[in-house]
Design an enzyme around this catalytic site. Structure first.
Site, PDB file in Angstrom:
ATOM      1  CG  ASP A  35      83.232 100.781  10.146  1.00  0.00           C
ATOM      2  OD1 ASP A  35      82.886 100.226   9.069  1.00  0.00           O
ATOM      3  OD2 ASP A  35      84.412 100.929  10.466  1.00  0.00           O
ATOM      4  CB  ILE A  36      79.452 101.644   5.808  1.00  0.00           C
ATOM      5  CG1 ILE A  36      80.868 101.814   5.284  1.00  0.00           C
ATOM      6  CG2 ILE A  36      78.664 102.929   5.753  1.00  0.00           C
ATOM      7  CD1 ILE A  36      80.905 102.098   3.801  1.00  0.00           C
ATOM      8  CG  HIS A 104      89.893 105.896  11.528  1.00  0.00           C
ATOM      9  ND1 HIS A 104      90.813 106.069  10.513  1.00  0.00           N
ATOM     10  CD2 HIS A 104      89.649 104.567  11.570  1.00  0.00           C
ATOM     11  CE1 HIS A 104      91.091 104.899   9.959  1.00  0.00           C
ATOM     12  NE2 HIS A 104      90.402 103.966  10.601  1.00  0.00           N
ATOM     13  CG  PHE A 105      90.835 106.526  18.259  1.00  0.00           C
ATOM     14  CD1 PHE A 105      91.716 105.732  18.975  1.00  0.00           C
ATOM     15  CD2 PHE A 105      91.230 107.806  17.898  1.00  0.00           C
ATOM     16  CE1 PHE A 105      92.971 106.212  19.334  1.00  0.00           C
ATOM     17  CE2 PHE A 105      92.492 108.288  18.243  1.00  0.00           C
ATOM     18  CZ  PHE A 105      93.359 107.485  18.958  1.00  0.00           C
ATOM     19  CG  HIS A 106      88.002 100.999  14.272  1.00  0.00           C
ATOM     20  ND1 HIS A 106      87.192 100.596  13.236  1.00  0.00           N
ATOM     21  CD2 HIS A 106      89.192 101.307  13.707  1.00  0.00           C
ATOM     22  CE1 HIS A 106      87.868 100.661  12.101  1.00  0.00           C
ATOM     23  NE2 HIS A 106      89.087 101.086  12.356  1.00  0.00           N
TER      24      HIS A 106
END
Ligand code: AMP
Length: 140
Positions: A35-36, A104-106
């Site tokens: 993740d940016i 999406h999954f974090h």
């Protein structure tokens, strides 16, 4: 308000290779990238290649395959980052905090005594992200 899947989103472009990313894993089902705007060091996203808006519309069989990858990558992130714990998060619709409308999954490493940054608030340098990606990749 539409709640259908729109393939014109940033993750589709990353999957296609039209936008750069710090990739740590890829197979026929998913990619996983850093993740940016990480909430902690080593915050990654697991993104299915097959388009779905979120948990509400994803095909259950696709989800089952994806979750195998989520677990595999979670183990690699936790071990490689030497994290004390790991937060799994997934948002559905704006009201829940979703900002990119491609499922999406974090995976967010948690470190004892260290607060996590707020969602989308901290940018990290490319050099730093590249170094973390290389580190995690060794376990995948
Ligand atoms: P969410 O807000 O749960 O939909 O998560 C979207 C996440 O994507 C946020 O945490 C963003 O920081 C992250 N993000 C947005 N653009 C990019 C990008 N180009 N590369 C990597 N992560 C991104």
């Amino acid at each position: 308000m539409s709640t259908s899947y729109d393939q014109n989103n940033i993750f589709t472009k990353i999957i296609a290779g039209d936008l750069p990313s710090h990739k740590i894993y890829e197979d026929d089902v998913c990619i996983s990238i850093l993740d940016i705007m990480p909430e902690s060091r080593g915050h990654v996203l697991v993104i299915p290649k097959k388009g779905a808006r979120n948990l509400i519309d994803v095909d259950p069989n696709d989800l089952a395959e994806l979750m195998k990858r989520v677990q595999k990558i979670a183990v690699a992130v936790k071990i490689s980052m030497n994290a004390d714990g790991l937060l799994l998060r997934q948002a559905n619709e704006e009201v829940a905090g979703q900002t990119v409308y491609h499922l999406h999954f974090h995976l967010i490493p948690c470190y004892a005594g260290k607060r996590r940054s707020r969602h989308g608030s901290v940018e990290v340098s490319n050099e730093d992200l590249a170094e973390i990606a290389d580190h995690i990749k060794k376990l995948l």
